[in-house]
Write an enzyme that holds these catalytic residues in place. Structure first.
Site, PDB file in Angstrom:
ATOM      1  N   HIS A  61       5.424  -0.048  10.018  1.00  0.00           N
ATOM      2  CA  HIS A  61       6.709  -0.069   9.306  1.00  0.00           C
ATOM      3  C   HIS A  61       7.898  -0.433  10.181  1.00  0.00           C
ATOM      4  O   HIS A  61       9.038  -0.402   9.706  1.00  0.00           O
ATOM      5  CB  HIS A  61       6.987   1.283   8.622  1.00  0.00           C
ATOM      6  CG  HIS A  61       6.070   1.597   7.503  1.00  0.00           C
ATOM      7  ND1 HIS A  61       6.365   2.533   6.519  1.00  0.00           N
ATOM      8  CD2 HIS A  61       4.829   1.123   7.189  1.00  0.00           C
ATOM      9  CE1 HIS A  61       5.364   2.617   5.658  1.00  0.00           C
ATOM     10  NE2 HIS A  61       4.422   1.770   6.055  1.00  0.00           N
ATOM     11  N   GLU A  76       0.783  -1.237   0.000  1.00  0.00           N
ATOM     12  CA  GLU A  76       0.000   0.000   0.000  1.00  0.00           C
ATOM     13  C   GLU A  76       0.812   1.284   0.000  1.00  0.00           C
ATOM     14  O   GLU A  76       0.248   2.355  -0.195  1.00  0.00           O
ATOM     15  CB  GLU A  76      -0.977   0.009   1.188  1.00  0.00           C
ATOM     16  CG  GLU A  76      -0.347   0.293   2.519  1.00  0.00           C
ATOM     17  CD  GLU A  76      -1.202   1.221   3.375  1.00  0.00           C
ATOM     18  OE1 GLU A  76      -2.280   1.635   2.934  1.00  0.00           O
ATOM     19  OE2 GLU A  76      -0.759   1.539   4.471  1.00  0.00           O
ATOM     20  N   ASN A  77       2.134   1.211   0.206  1.00  0.00           N
ATOM     21  CA  ASN A  77       2.963   2.422   0.156  1.00  0.00           C
ATOM     22  C   ASN A  77       3.977   2.374  -0.976  1.00  0.00           C
ATOM     23  O   ASN A  77       4.958   3.122  -0.979  1.00  0.00           O
ATOM     24  CB  ASN A  77       3.709   2.619   1.479  1.00  0.00           C
ATOM     25  CG  ASN A  77       2.794   2.814   2.669  1.00  0.00           C
ATOM     26  OD1 ASN A  77       2.909   2.114   3.664  1.00  0.00           O
ATOM     27  ND2 ASN A  77       1.855   3.740   2.570  1.00  0.00           N
ATOM     28  N   HIS A 137      -4.405   3.371   2.960  1.00  0.00           N
ATOM     29  CA  HIS A 137      -4.071   4.180   1.780  1.00  0.00           C
ATOM     30  C   HIS A 137      -4.420   3.448   0.486  1.00  0.00           C
ATOM     31  O   HIS A 137      -3.849   3.737  -0.575  1.00  0.00           O
ATOM     32  CB  HIS A 137      -2.575   4.524   1.782  1.00  0.00           C
ATOM     33  CG  HIS A 137      -2.163   5.429   2.892  1.00  0.00           C
ATOM     34  ND1 HIS A 137      -2.520   6.768   2.952  1.00  0.00           N
ATOM     35  CD2 HIS A 137      -1.425   5.192   4.009  1.00  0.00           C
ATOM     36  CE1 HIS A 137      -2.020   7.308   4.051  1.00  0.00           C
ATOM     37  NE2 HIS A 137      -1.353   6.382   4.711  1.00  0.00           N
TER      38      HIS A 137
END
Length: 271
Positions: A181, A39-40, A68
């Site tokens: 993260h 998603e990042n 996100h």
């Protein structure tokens, strides 16, 4: 079944870690199934269709998203035509795509992959994750319609992730956390046979602030004032995640190992 889960792919460096390491790991570790949280992967915010295809082509069987999920607008169309991309099951009833799906694994086996968003400290009030998971786990019990199941719990609070792990213990093969993260050192097999880790960490540059270049986050912490946009860090990334082996009859985990490949973190993974 040999399953690899990789944490949040962060920007260009994270994509490079996937393309550089995943094809080799699939072969060396004789992996049956790979799930990647992506998603990042696009500029640190969301996932584009092109970058999703790159991750799939590198060897991912499924990509999960997160809060996100649709920051990159073309994902609204891409997810509707690509069944290997999963968005959170409790994101929005109006969102395209699905939050859980059963996938085929070599040897005639099947695996359930689902993702759910937590509620604690999240910016939006998402629907109850526990009732959403309860329904899908009852629909696809291990040892019945599926030989394994993996839950990606995408949320901020480790307590909520741990509660999810215990809620799913014995009903899912793997519960693994994403979103923060930062890899946690608590990989274990819970009493009921579920492999668990609070956060898999990111596939990104750890010479950073959770994957972002350090200057702007530091400025905001020190002064309380923004000056520029966050940008993903671009040095060599560490591929971070979780390796799990499961029993084909019961679906329960028989082995769990944290994964670290490349970059700054000490190497780890199955011997």
């Amino acid at each position: 079944m040999k399953i690899l889960f990789l944490g949040d792919v962060m920007g260009r460096a994270g994509r490079a870690a996937i393309t550089n390491h995943l094809p080799r790991l699939r072969t060396d570790w004789k992996l049956d199934f790979v799930v990647v949280n992506g998603e990042n992967a696009t500029s640190g915010m969301g996932l584009s269709g092109d970058h999703a295809q790159l991750i799939l082509d590198a060897g991912a069987d499924v990509i999960t998203l997160g809060d996100h999920a649709f920051d990159q607008k073309d994902m609204l169309k891409f997810i509707a035509q690509e069944p290997r991309v999963i968005r959170p099951i409790n994101f929005s009833k109006a969102a395209p795509g699905v939050g859980a799906r059963v996938f085929n694994v070599p040897g005639g086996r099947k695996i359930l992959v689902a993702q759910v968003l937590g509620q604690v400290f999240m910016k939006r009030p998402f629907d109850d994750p526990f009732s959403a998971l309860d329904g899908i786990l009852k629909q696809y019990p291990m040892g019945g319609q599926v030989q394994a199941s993996l839950i990606d719990i995408h949320c901020e609070a480790t307590s909520e992730k741990m509660a999810t792990g215990h809620f799913c213990d014995g009903r899912a093969s793997i519960v693994v956390g994403t979103h923060t993260h930062v890899p946690t050192a608590d990989a274990m097999i819970l009493p009921g046979g579920t492999a668990y880790q609070s956060d898999a960490g990111m596939c990104g540059d750890y010479n950073s602030v959770i994957g972002m270049e350090k200057a702007e986050p530091l400025r905001r912490f020190i002064t309380g004032m923004p000056k520029a946009r966050f940008t993903p860090a671009t040095e060599e990334a560490t591929l971070s995640g979780l390796y799990v082996e499961t029993d084909n009859t019961t679906g329960k985990a028989t082995r769990v190992e944290m994964v670290r490949q490349g970059g700054r973190l000490a190497p780890a993974g199955p011997a």
